[in-house]
Structure formats: C-alpha cells, structure tokens
Design a protein around this motif. Structure first.
Motif, short mmCIF file in Angstrom:
data_model
loop_
_atom_site.label_atom_id
_atom_site.label_comp_id
_atom_site.label_asym_id
_atom_site.label_seq_id
_atom_site.Cartn_x
_atom_site.Cartn_y
_atom_site.Cartn_z
N ARG A 179 12.35 116.18 40.15
CA ARG A 179 13.22 117.14 39.37
C ARG A 179 14.50 116.97 40.81
N GLY A 180 15.32 117.07 41.16
CA GLY A 180 16.46 117.33 42.19
C GLY A 180 15.59 116.64 43.70
N VAL A 181 16.75 116.46 44.48
CA VAL A 181 16.32 117.09 45.88
C VAL A 181 17.03 117.51 46.20
N ALA A 182 16.53 118.51 47.03
CA ALA A 182 17.00 119.27 47.88
C ALA A 182 18.26 118.96 49.52
N GLU A 183 18.69 120.52 49.23
CA GLU A 183 20.59 120.07 50.61
C GLU A 183 19.23 120.16 51.51
N GLY A 184 19.81 118.62 52.32
CA GLY A 184 18.67 118.40 53.53
C GLY A 184 17.15 117.18 53.48
N LEU A 220 11.46 109.02 36.89
CA LEU A 220 12.33 108.77 36.04
C LEU A 220 12.75 110.89 36.72
N ALA A 221 13.69 110.29 36.69
CA ALA A 221 14.99 111.73 37.47
C ALA A 221 15.89 112.64 36.70
N THR A 222 15.23 113.67 36.59
CA THR A 222 16.75 114.18 36.07
C THR A 222 16.52 116.20 37.47
N GLY A 223 17.66 116.12 37.46
CA GLY A 223 18.38 117.51 37.92
C GLY A 223 19.19 117.55 39.44
N ASP A 224 19.71 117.92 40.14
CA ASP A 224 20.81 117.38 41.25
C ASP A 224 20.23 116.96 42.26
N ILE A 225 21.32 116.00 43.05
CA ILE A 225 20.67 115.01 44.02
C ILE A 225 21.69 115.75 44.73
N GLY A 284 26.01 115.33 48.15
CA GLY A 284 24.33 114.54 48.00
C GLY A 284 24.23 112.80 48.37
N THR A 285 23.60 112.53 48.38
CA THR A 285 23.75 111.06 48.51
C THR A 285 22.73 110.07 47.40
N LEU A 286 23.13 109.15 46.64
CA LEU A 286 22.16 107.77 46.24
C LEU A 286 22.20 106.60 47.02
#
Length: 334
Positions: free
Chosen positions: A38-43, A55-60, A82-84
């Motif tokens: 569920r997302g990846v926080a800034e930093g 299975l991914a949701t939320g903000d990257i 954010g970067t994927l």
C-alpha cells in the motif's frame, strides 16, 4: 582555542543529528515473497525481487523498483516526485478500471508493461509547497530500449510525456488526442500483433522475420485476454489470478532447453538459439490455451558483420589484383 572549538563541535553535532534524522525516516525495504503493498512514502525505497508477485495500491511518492511481477490495482498512483522503475525481466500489469495512475511522477520501463484496461496520467497541481510557492509535477513515462508496452488505453492524460526507445503496440491508445507528448520510436502494428491473446516474436525492437543466425537473440512476448474487463468484480469476468503462463524453447532435436513460468497471464522472455534447424517457441496459458511459433536457424546463414567482413576482404583483393595487373603492364612496355 576553546572558544573556536566549541562552535565547530556544536556545528558538527548538529549535522550528525540532521543526517540521523533523515536516515531514520528514509527506509529501504526488500520484498522477497508474494505480498501486497500500500504505497511507498516519500524518501522510502522498496525493491521487489525477481519472481515475486506484489499486488499494489496507494501512492508511490518514493522509489519503487520492480524486478518481479507488480500488479497495479485500482488506487495505485505514482505521485509527485515518486518513481517506479521496472527493470529488464520485470513485469508491471495494470488491472481494474484504473489500475495504474500518475499524478506527476516518473515511470521508467525496461521490462514489460501490460495495460489491461487503461491508465490515467495527470499533473499533480501544487502537491508540495516550497518557500511558500506551489510545486507542480508532470507525469513522464520512459520506455527504454528493452521495454515493451501493450494493451489498452493511456487515457485521461494531461501533459503526459511518453519517451519511447523500445516497443509499443499500436493498440495502445493515447486519449484525448494532443494531450500526450509522444517522442521516439513509432508504434508497431501487425494483424496478429497483441490481439486479445497470443504471442509475438521480436529481433531487437522489430518484428522477427522468423529466420535467425546462430546465437542471435530472440524475444517472445505473450498475452492472455484475462483481465480485459471494465469491472473485474463482475462474475462474467475471468479471474485474473487464475491464469499462469509457461514459455518453452524447444530445439530442433525436440528437447526443451529453456522453460520459464509466470504467475500471471502475461510474460516475456529472451533466448539465443544455439543450434541450426527449426526451433519451436510455445506459450502455454493452461486449460488448452497454447500458442506456438517456429523460427528457422539455417546452417548457411552468415551474420551481417561477417558478410561485411567478407565484402571488405573481397573488395581489397580486387583492388590488389588490379594494381598488380597495372604494374605488370607498365614493366613490360619498352
């Protein structure tokens, strides 16, 4: 002397505290087994290992690096700065009505990106305030030389920049027209290319003519129609997770020399046939859904570099022969 050292000591201590504070809130996480995200926080940085399904949701808002299978479900969004990064060998699958969103952010694709429905890319307006002013984020997709993009629509985009150095199928639609800045290789169109299900072969970034030289790399991309539903919760929709894919390479002797399995209805692989004769590449989705293509590796195929070398030597010998004849004519004259 003491008066000089005290300010220096205080300054160094302050810097150490700042660095410790930053490190405490910058987390690297490695995912090595199937799970949800569920997302990846800034930093923060999250790395998905090869073969792992997430299975991914939320903000990257931080950094997400995929080497496995990333299923971007509804609510998944690359946001702000954010970067994927989808590395070569990695697979990103967009599932659900809006399974892959961008509010600013950058998507670097060196692997396989399948758009089963459509993605959404927009500007992140005033997502961060810097010195009292707003910072806007513009979405960017970089499809790198080894990257493959195919599937449905890239829809609802606003100021999206799509840099294509790899392969993109012409059934990937950009909507509305003029909202995306498309730069790079033209989309590939073919009657059998990336239909609802099937497979296709590539030599580099071009469709294969199915004739190879020995040890020439070949890439296969396979796709099943599971997931092409506006509402995945509809009981009439196939179960996305129920289809697995196995890609097999069978040499002219009938031996399976390479086999790779994907816990997903899409996948790709590359191999360099090392034996002359007819090779068979098979994509098996289970349940009788099997697709196969053959390529021929003739014994007498000379690589282009070798042809160039032979031509160069031949032309040099011709020039040398002409020069010798010229010299002989000159020496025999009185």
């Amino acid at each position: 002397m003491v008066q000089v050292l005290i300010p220096v000591f205080i300054t160094v201590t302050f810097l150490v505290l700042i660095l410790s504070y930053q490190q405490a809130f910058a987390t690297d996480t490695i995912i090595s087994s199937d799970t949800s995200l569920r997302g990846v926080a800034e930093g923060d940085t999250v790395i998905i290992n090869p073969g792992v399904k997430v299975l991914a949701t939320g903000d990257i808002a931080g950094t997400l690096i995929n080497n496995g299978i990333l299923e971007a479900n509804d609510g998944f969004r690359i946001f702000g700065q954010g970067t994927l990064t989808n590395n070569e060998g990695g697979i990103v699958v967009s599932i659900g009505p809006v399974g892959f969103g961008m509010g600013g952010g950058t998507f670097n694709n060196a692997g396989l990106f399948t758009v089963y429905d459509h993605i959404d890319g927009n500007i992140a307006i005033c997502y961060k305030i810097v010195d009292g002013s707003c910072l806007d984020g513009y979405p960017i997709i970089n499809n790198q030389p080894t990257g493959v993009v195919y599937g449905g629509q890239i829809a609802g985009t606003e100021s999206l920049t799509f840099n294509n150095s790899g392969i993109i199928a012409c059934n990937v639609e950009f909507d509305p027209p003029g909202s995306t800045s498309y730069i790079g290789n033209r989309p590939i169109c073919d009657a059998t290319l990336f239909s609802n299900q099937g497979m296709q072969l590539f030599e580099g970034n071009s469709l294969s003519d199915e004739v190879l030289s020995l040890n020439q790399p070949l890439r296969v991309v396979a796709l099943h129609n599971t997931g092409f539903c506006v509402d995945p919760s509809n009981p009439d929709c196939p179960d996305f997770g129920a289809v697995d894919l196995t890609i097999s390479w069978i040499n002219p002797s009938g031996d399976t020399v390479r086999q790779i399995h994907f816990n997903a209805p899409t996948g790709y692989d590359s191999f360099s046939p090392d034996m002359a004769g007819e090779w068979m590449i098979v994509a098996d989705f289970g349940g009788g859904d099997v697709f196969a293509k053959s390529v021929n590796v003739p014994i007498n195929v000379v690589p282009e570099s070798a042809i160039g070398a032979v031509a160069l030597v031949g032309s040099s010998l011709a020039v040398l022969g002409a020069f010798i004849c010229f010299k002989r004519q000159n020496t025999t004259q009185p």
